[in-house]
Design a protein around this motif. Structure first.
Motif, PDB file in Angstrom:
ATOM      1  N   ALA A  56       0.959  -1.215  -0.132  1.00  0.00           N
ATOM      2  CA  ALA A  56      -0.086  -0.076   0.050  1.00  0.00           C
ATOM      3  C   ALA A  56       1.010   1.337   0.123  1.00  0.00           C
ATOM      4  O   ALA A  56       0.492   2.256  -0.754  1.00  0.00           O
ATOM      5  N   LEU A  57       1.895   1.124   0.776  1.00  0.00           N
ATOM      6  CA  LEU A  57       2.892   2.609   1.039  1.00  0.00           C
ATOM      7  C   LEU A  57       3.387   2.651  -0.322  1.00  0.00           C
ATOM      8  O   LEU A  57       3.586   3.894  -0.992  1.00  0.00           O
ATOM      9  N   ARG A  58       3.914   1.696  -1.256  1.00  0.00           N
ATOM     10  CA  ARG A  58       4.635   2.003  -2.324  1.00  0.00           C
ATOM     11  C   ARG A  58       3.752   2.536  -3.323  1.00  0.00           C
ATOM     12  O   ARG A  58       4.201   3.461  -4.246  1.00  0.00           O
ATOM     13  N   THR A  59       2.418   2.000  -3.491  1.00  0.00           N
ATOM     14  CA  THR A  59       1.489   2.575  -4.261  1.00  0.00           C
ATOM     15  C   THR A  59       1.294   3.756  -4.073  1.00  0.00           C
ATOM     16  O   THR A  59       1.208   4.838  -5.031  1.00  0.00           O
ATOM     17  N   PHE A  60       1.099   4.302  -2.806  1.00  0.00           N
ATOM     18  CA  PHE A  60       0.667   5.604  -2.385  1.00  0.00           C
ATOM     19  C   PHE A  60       1.934   6.510  -2.665  1.00  0.00           C
ATOM     20  O   PHE A  60       1.835   7.692  -3.048  1.00  0.00           O
ATOM     21  N   GLU A  61       3.227   6.093  -2.578  1.00  0.00           N
ATOM     22  CA  GLU A  61       4.545   6.820  -2.961  1.00  0.00           C
ATOM     23  C   GLU A  61       4.258   7.126  -4.478  1.00  0.00           C
ATOM     24  O   GLU A  61       4.595   8.292  -4.858  1.00  0.00           O
ATOM     25  N   ASP A  62       3.873   6.275  -5.102  1.00  0.00           N
ATOM     26  CA  ASP A  62       3.851   6.733  -6.801  1.00  0.00           C
ATOM     27  C   ASP A  62       3.137   7.787  -7.079  1.00  0.00           C
ATOM     28  O   ASP A  62       2.974   8.448  -7.973  1.00  0.00           O
ATOM     29  N   TYR A  63       1.963   7.987  -6.120  1.00  0.00           N
ATOM     30  CA  TYR A  63       0.893   9.087  -6.355  1.00  0.00           C
ATOM     31  C   TYR A  63       1.314  10.166  -5.742  1.00  0.00           C
ATOM     32  O   TYR A  63       0.322  11.142  -5.581  1.00  0.00           O
ATOM     33  N   SER A  64       2.379  10.135  -4.753  1.00  0.00           N
ATOM     34  CA  SER A  64       2.802  11.253  -4.057  1.00  0.00           C
ATOM     35  C   SER A  64       1.855  11.503  -2.766  1.00  0.00           C
ATOM     36  O   SER A  64       2.002  12.499  -2.290  1.00  0.00           O
ATOM     37  N   LEU A  65       1.092  10.441  -2.576  1.00  0.00           N
ATOM     38  CA  LEU A  65       0.390  10.517  -1.438  1.00  0.00           C
ATOM     39  C   LEU A  65       0.918  10.352   0.162  1.00  0.00           C
ATOM     40  O   LEU A  65       0.487  10.617   0.992  1.00  0.00           O
ATOM     41  N   VAL A  66       2.232   9.676  -0.104  1.00  0.00           N
ATOM     42  CA  VAL A  66       3.017   9.253   0.888  1.00  0.00           C
ATOM     43  C   VAL A  66       4.154   9.489   0.481  1.00  0.00           C
ATOM     44  O   VAL A  66       4.740   9.253  -0.600  1.00  0.00           O
ATOM     45  N   THR A  67       5.214   9.905   1.414  1.00  0.00           N
ATOM     46  CA  THR A  67       6.507  10.132   1.169  1.00  0.00           C
ATOM     47  C   THR A  67       7.560   9.615   2.313  1.00  0.00           C
ATOM     48  O   THR A  67       6.953   9.089   3.365  1.00  0.00           O
ATOM     49  N   ARG A  68       8.828   9.556   2.218  1.00  0.00           N
ATOM     50  CA  ARG A  68       9.676   9.028   3.139  1.00  0.00           C
ATOM     51  C   ARG A  68      10.410  10.261   3.988  1.00  0.00           C
ATOM     52  O   ARG A  68      11.062  10.949   3.077  1.00  0.00           O
ATOM     53  N   ALA A  69      10.724  10.267   4.984  1.00  0.00           N
ATOM     54  CA  ALA A  69      11.673  11.103   5.704  1.00  0.00           C
ATOM     55  C   ALA A  69      13.041  10.691   5.612  1.00  0.00           C
ATOM     56  O   ALA A  69      13.230   9.523   4.827  1.00  0.00           O
ATOM     57  N   ALA A  70      13.985  11.413   5.973  1.00  0.00           N
ATOM     58  CA  ALA A  70      15.303  10.898   5.791  1.00  0.00           C
ATOM     59  C   ALA A  70      15.916   9.756   6.489  1.00  0.00           C
ATOM     60  O   ALA A  70      16.650   9.016   6.097  1.00  0.00           O
ATOM     61  N   ASP A  71      15.083   9.463   7.498  1.00  0.00           N
ATOM     62  CA  ASP A  71      15.269   8.415   8.310  1.00  0.00           C
ATOM     63  C   ASP A  71      14.785   7.152   7.648  1.00  0.00           C
ATOM     64  O   ASP A  71      14.527   5.697   8.255  1.00  0.00           O
ATOM     65  N   GLY A  72      14.024   7.220   6.404  1.00  0.00           N
ATOM     66  CA  GLY A  72      13.284   6.085   5.927  1.00  0.00           C
ATOM     67  C   GLY A  72      11.834   5.964   6.378  1.00  0.00           C
ATOM     68  O   GLY A  72      11.086   4.919   5.683  1.00  0.00           O
TER      69      GLY A  72
END
Length: 238
Positions: A56-72
């Protein structure tokens, strides 16, 4: 204020639902508090396998709905803001303008809340401009539907239920909810239910220090500005 009653679901259509989509939306809702989390922390929080959460997180990343902080760790992305701005359009600015006027007239903090699952979420928040000090409520803050004036006001829009919270039934009769110390210590809240022109359920509330406002006067202000919000937007005059 206490009850063993689970809140009624907000108005929705019946029918088959996607469990996969529901789990994915639970991920977004969990991240909505602004606290970055690892995929394992999200899995533990939601009681799901990490692989389900990670997909789910990887899919949301593709749509910029979720991102990652510097620590991952994961947090909500700018895509969420873009979706919200696009969906609300001019309505957001109109609601904020109405609430700002309400804050100034009442000398109290005004918040507009919508329901999400078992919580009321602050969608707009304004403070009186003429006061040097006032209560600050951030957009995105969440309250229990059954343990807060904004939430109880939303529940008052729904049909009566068996074993219903007394405050909800009373709100249908009086048109408002008044609480002291809940959900804010040392603060009072007066809230009214609001059914928007498109049928969506919401609440409008005024928040002020305990014994620093007249409840009847606050209710009159809320009732007047509720009418502004429930008028079709093309008829608004801001």
């Amino acid at each position: 204020m206490a009850s063993d009653m689970s809140p009624a679901p907000t108005r929705s259509s019946s029918g088959v639902r996607s469990q996969t989509l529901a789990r994915s939306l639970d991920v977004l809702q969990t991240l909505a508090d602004g606290k970055p989390r690892t995929s394992q922390e999200l899995a533990d929080n939601l009681g799901l396998h990490r692989s389900v959460i990670y997909r789910a997180l990887r899919t949301f990343e593709d749509y910029s709905l979720v991102t990652r902080a510097a620590d991952g760790r994961f947090l909500l992305g700018l895509g969420m803001a873009g979706l919200a701005k696009t969906a609300m359009g001019d309505l957001e600015a109109q609601i904020e303008a109405v609430l700002q006027e309400l804050s100034n007239v009442s000398s109290a903090t005004a918040i507009f809340c919508g329901p999400q699952r078992e919580e009321a979420v602050v969608l707009t928040s304004t403070r009186p401009t003429q006061r040097l000090a006032s209560v600050a409520i951030r957009v995105g803050m969440r309250f229990s539907l059954t343990q807060s004036a904004p939430g109880l006001a939303i529940l008052a829009l729904q049909p009566p239920r068996e074993h219903e919270i007394d405050e909800v039934a009373l709100a249908r009769q009086t048109g408002f909810v008044h609480t002291k110390g809940a959900p804010f210590v040392s603060l009072e809240v007066v809230a009214v239910p609001v059914e928007m022109p498109d049928g969506q359920e919401a609440s409008l509330s005024l928040i002020f220090p305990t014994d620093d406002g007249d409840v009847a006067v606050m209710f009159r202000h809320l009732r007047a500005y509720k009418e502004r919000l429930t008028t079709p937007t093309e008829a608004w005059e801001i």
